[in-house]
Design an enzyme around this catalytic site. Sequence first.
Site, short mmCIF file in Angstrom:
data_model
loop_
_atom_site.label_atom_id
_atom_site.label_comp_id
_atom_site.label_asym_id
_atom_site.label_seq_id
_atom_site.Cartn_x
_atom_site.Cartn_y
_atom_site.Cartn_z
N GLU A 1 1.88 -2.38 3.86
CA GLU A 1 2.43 -3.10 2.70
C GLU A 1 3.94 -2.85 2.59
O GLU A 1 4.67 -3.67 2.04
CB GLU A 1 1.71 -2.65 1.42
CG GLU A 1 1.40 -3.79 0.48
CD GLU A 1 0.61 -3.36 -0.76
OE1 GLU A 1 0.66 -2.18 -1.15
OE2 GLU A 1 -0.05 -4.22 -1.34
N HIS B 1 -16.35 5.33 21.53
CA HIS B 1 -17.52 4.63 22.05
C HIS B 1 -17.49 3.15 21.68
O HIS B 1 -18.49 2.45 21.82
CB HIS B 1 -18.80 5.30 21.55
CG HIS B 1 -18.92 6.72 22.03
ND1 HIS B 1 -19.76 7.09 23.06
CD2 HIS B 1 -18.26 7.85 21.67
CE1 HIS B 1 -19.63 8.39 23.29
NE2 HIS B 1 -18.72 8.87 22.46
N LYS C 1 -3.43 -14.56 -4.34
CA LYS C 1 -3.82 -14.49 -5.76
C LYS C 1 -3.61 -15.85 -6.43
O LYS C 1 -4.46 -16.29 -7.20
CB LYS C 1 -2.98 -13.44 -6.49
CG LYS C 1 -3.32 -12.01 -6.10
CD LYS C 1 -2.52 -11.03 -6.95
CE LYS C 1 -2.59 -9.64 -6.36
NZ LYS C 1 -1.64 -8.72 -6.95
O1 PA5 Z 1 0.83 -0.84 -3.68
C1 PA5 Z 1 0.65 -1.65 -4.57
O2 PA5 Z 1 1.54 -1.89 -5.38
C2 PA5 Z 1 -0.66 -2.39 -4.73
O3 PA5 Z 1 -1.58 -2.03 -3.78
C3 PA5 Z 1 -1.24 -2.07 -6.08
O4 PA5 Z 1 -1.40 -0.69 -6.20
C4 PA5 Z 1 -2.58 -2.75 -6.31
O5 PA5 Z 1 -2.43 -4.13 -6.17
C5 PA5 Z 1 -3.12 -2.43 -7.69
O6 PA5 Z 1 -2.23 -2.80 -8.67
P1 PA5 Z 1 -2.38 -2.32 -10.15
O7 PA5 Z 1 -2.23 -0.84 -10.19
O8 PA5 Z 1 -1.28 -3.01 -10.90
O9 PA5 Z 1 -3.74 -2.75 -10.64
#
Ligand code: PA5
Length: 424
Positions: free
Chosen positions: A278, A299, A414
């Site tokens: 990410e 394996h 989303k």
């Molecule tokens: O790294 C990130 O920002 C995302 O993975 C968020 O943690 C994830 O989408 C969850 O978001 P939130 O804590 O706002 O529910």
Amino acid sequence: MIKFDAEHAFLKESIKDYQAQVTACHEALMNKSGKGNDYVGWVEWPNTYDKDEFERIKNCAKRMREQCEVFIVCGIGGSYLGARAAIEMLNGLYGKKEPEIIFMGNTFSSTYIAQVMEYIKDKEVCVNVISKSGTTTETSVAFRLLKQFMEQKYGVKESGERIVATTDKARGTLKALADTKGYETFVIPDDIGGRFSVITSVGLLPIAVAGIDIDAIMSGLQEAYHDMASDDLDKNPAYQYAVCRRILQNADKNVEMLVTYEPSMTMVAEWWKQLFGESEGKEEKGILPCSATFSTDLHSLGQFIQEGKKVLFETLLLCEKPLVDMEFPADDENADQMNYLAGKSLDWVNKMACQGTLEAHEESGHVANLMITIPDMSAKSFGYMCYFFFRACAMTCYLLDINPFNQPGVEVYKKNMFRLLGKQ
Ligand code: PA5
């Protein structure tokens, strides 16, 4: 506490050649002048974390441990992976189970959600809902079900004492709901993004409820902060790792496979994948992070690594000392012809498998291997390791001129999903 070894990586460039770039990126990180500088609160967090909130986390965890058989952690992404990684690594998959920790809010799967709800119906339950934005759909779907379940089972007042919310200090629907219902709340700092948040209340509360020493995690974090303070590539293993990733990608290795030899570290690899994937996967740049647990995956994926297309390098994440070890027994009949291992420790066998695999992948497979070794599977090592990966991640992204701290690409699915779901 971490040993980094690039001796098996066939590097075609010298790590030291990157010193000037590393120094510039280090200064940008420390002066908060680099990309995404609103989200570098984790850098100084080992010194600046809120000590009062930390004590409140420990007290709340103690109360939750006394009150429940099952503790539900409801969150996704950065609000989920770190806690699960720590709990599985530090307790083992079949170790301490009081209370049992169950994760929800990380899927829309009706089967998963319905089966958890069925499983907990006659158990004593507490819930920690975690969401920085307070609006994440997977988390909101699961939490509505949990809230209704808790209110029906315990009534509104008692369920208010059994539910804890970790969210933004002031904004979002979860904060508003928590205030209305009287849930105890913990704050996700504004300047620490989800995938760096395991070292805040996001990770620390569930980890403490699982009976893990969070003081030790913070002490590992502080030790790492001191050990990784220098921009000098001879002294900073996190920056060495960051540079090696860039050198390997320059040599067309676009996939990094994080390999562990501990099934209880599979979720550490999942957490690491989010951290690097990410952070780095944007602007059509970055290394694709994937993972494997050996020897299990030898394996299956072992064939590809040994003889398939040469797209990947491996990063071994090794522990010198296992959580638990045992001796392999002798057998008078020896029908399975396994007596050659009698009296040996199983961890020794695992380590020989690792050594043999490294030789195979390096010598005949021509696969580059980086090695990161932590001393043990302790809370302190976990804290240390987190900080090591945070520093490495920030550096490797800055070297690529990427903002490590945003994730614009995750919004696209989303938008489509909301349209299909009919959300206004
Ligand atoms: O790294 C990130 O920002 C995302 O993975 C968020 O943690 C994830 O989408 C969850 O978001 P939130 O804590 O706002 O529910």
